[in-house]
Enzyme design. Structure first.
Site, PDB file in Angstrom:
ATOM      1  N   THR A 125      57.056  34.327  72.538  1.00 26.03           N
ATOM      2  CA  THR A 125      56.299  33.103  72.779  1.00 26.03           C
ATOM      3  C   THR A 125      57.186  31.932  72.381  1.00 26.03           C
ATOM      4  O   THR A 125      57.838  31.976  71.343  1.00 26.03           O
ATOM      5  CB  THR A 125      55.026  33.086  71.912  1.00 26.03           C
ATOM      6  OG1 THR A 125      54.304  34.275  72.184  1.00 26.03           O
ATOM      7  CG2 THR A 125      54.158  31.885  72.228  1.00 26.03           C
ATOM      8  N   GLY A 126      57.207  30.918  73.199  1.00 25.17           N
ATOM      9  CA  GLY A 126      58.038  29.763  72.867  1.00 25.17           C
ATOM     10  C   GLY A 126      59.464  29.994  73.291  1.00 25.17           C
ATOM     11  O   GLY A 126      60.406  29.431  72.780  1.00 25.17           O
ATOM     12  N   CYS A 127      59.639  30.880  74.260  1.00 24.09           N
ATOM     13  CA  CYS A 127      60.969  31.196  74.764  1.00 24.09           C
ATOM     14  C   CYS A 127      61.099  30.522  76.108  1.00 24.09           C
ATOM     15  O   CYS A 127      60.314  30.773  77.008  1.00 24.09           O
ATOM     16  CB  CYS A 127      61.084  32.702  74.917  1.00 24.09           C
ATOM     17  SG  CYS A 127      62.744  33.247  75.178  1.00 24.09           S
ATOM     18  N   ILE A 128      62.082  29.626  76.240  1.00 28.49           N
ATOM     19  CA  ILE A 128      62.195  28.925  77.525  1.00 28.49           C
ATOM     20  C   ILE A 128      63.536  29.217  78.182  1.00 28.49           C
ATOM     21  O   ILE A 128      64.443  29.677  77.546  1.00 28.49           O
ATOM     22  CB  ILE A 128      62.019  27.393  77.363  1.00 28.49           C
ATOM     23  CG1 ILE A 128      62.858  26.873  76.206  1.00 28.49           C
ATOM     24  CG2 ILE A 128      60.555  27.064  77.142  1.00 28.49           C
ATOM     25  CD1 ILE A 128      62.965  25.373  76.170  1.00 28.49           C
TER      26      ILE A 128
END
Lengths: 130, 99, 111
Positions: free
Chosen positions: C108-111
């Protein structure tokens, strides 16, 4: 709008506030908000989280979702610190109207009045409601 | 800052909570089902009147008319059309849509 | 969803190869997933995989790389809590690749 901004590591840092006003699990708002918050951490902005009205229920301790076939995300609020999101504000009036105290919450928060919350909202560059 | 609300004050607490947070110098715009909050005789009337000295209160006229509530608007509330809605958004640096 | 069989046990993965059900995970599955990622598992790899599983148990999310690095530094020291070390172990991205081997969802929060 621009007077509050600082230049940091070449980027513009804006003040973002996520306002949470819905109870968890009954609708998707709380989880969606939390996911957006975690993703926003990658942009290294000045992020605040506000918990108002039924939003304060999102931070309850002792959540057990085993019986409703939904993943619990309550422990994830504890991960926020590791994402450098440390400004969590809970509205005093909302907590009191629900018979809750800080001891009922899963994370450390700053309890502030509705009037102070209004001031904080006013200081933001961007306010996102959930 | 501009606060936008779209929920009826007798159905949800969004209007009530919004009015509790709004600061002098800010503006409130009632659209969709929140237009009822701009009219006389509702649960929200006292609170709307209480903020009005320092806060500009607007209502979206097409939504008001669609509900047959024209002619019941509280004194001091300003009517805007869609163009006025856009102007309000551009005039304020921040904007919060209360759900 | 594709099904894979490892050591007599069959389990489901998503279209990107992430394990669908966290509870299916065991060492054999980790070894299979590592092989798919062309990662040769040594003690150092296992240390990070176990660290990730503990993190997930505690917070119910797979951490973003920046958060993982910081958390590893705190627990295992700065020699291991840095991008260079973690990328040497998991060349195609420590968060994505190690999370996959650990049986966790995509960070999560991986772009």
């Amino acid at each position: 709008m621009t007077d509050e901004m600082d230049m940091e590591e070449g980027g513009v840092v804006k003040k973002f506030m996520f306002v949470n006003r819905k109870a968890p699990y009954g609708t998707i708002y709380a989880l969606e908000s939390l996911e957006v918050v975690l993703i926003s951490a990658a942009f290294e902005q000045d992020v605040s989280l506000a918990f108002v009205d039924d939003g304060v229920y999102q931070l309850m301790k002792n959540v057990n979702t085993d019986g409703i076939e939904m993943k619990s995300f309550s422990k994830t609020y504890r991960a926020l610190e590791g994402y450098d999101i440390e400004k969590l504000y809970v509205e005093k009036e909302s907590m009191e109207a629900r018979g809750l105290t800080e001891d009922d919450l899963i994370v450390d928060v700053q309890v502030i009045s509705q009037s102070e919350m209004g001031d904080l909202m006013n200081e933001q560059d961007v306010v996102l409601s959930f | 800052m501009l606060h936008i609300v779209n929920k009826s004050p007798s159905d949800r607490n969004s209007v009530d909570t919004c009015l509790g947070h709004v600061k002098p110098g800010s503006a409130v715009l009632f659209i969709e089902d929140a237009v009822y909050a701009a009219t006389k005789g509702t649960v929200a009337e006292a609170k709307v009147k209480a903020v009005m000295p320092g806060v500009a209160v607007y209502v979206l006229e097409p939504d008001l008319n669609a509900r047959g509530m024209q002619g019941r608007v509280l004194d001091g509330v300003k009517l805007v059309d869609y163009g006025g809605f856009v102007d309000l958004v551009t005039e304020h640096s921040t904007c919060q849509s209360w759900l | 969803m594709p099904m894979v069989e490892v050591a007599g046990k069959s389990f489901e993965v998503d279209e990107e190869g992430y394990l669908t059900n966290l509870a299916d995970w065991d060492e054999n599955i980790a070894k299979y997933l590592a092989q798919e990622e062309k990662v040769e598992m040594g003690d150092d790899h296992w240390e990070i995989i176990n660290f990730l599983r503990e993190y997930y148990n505690e917070y119910q999310i797979a951490p973003a790389i920046r958060v993982l690095t910081k958390a590893v530094a705190k627990k295992l020291g700065p020699d291991k809590g840095n991008n260079k070390y973690l990328y040497e172990l998991f060349p195609y991205g420590p968060a994505k690749q190690a999370c996959k081997i650990a049986g966790l969802p995509k960070p999560t929060g991986c772009i």
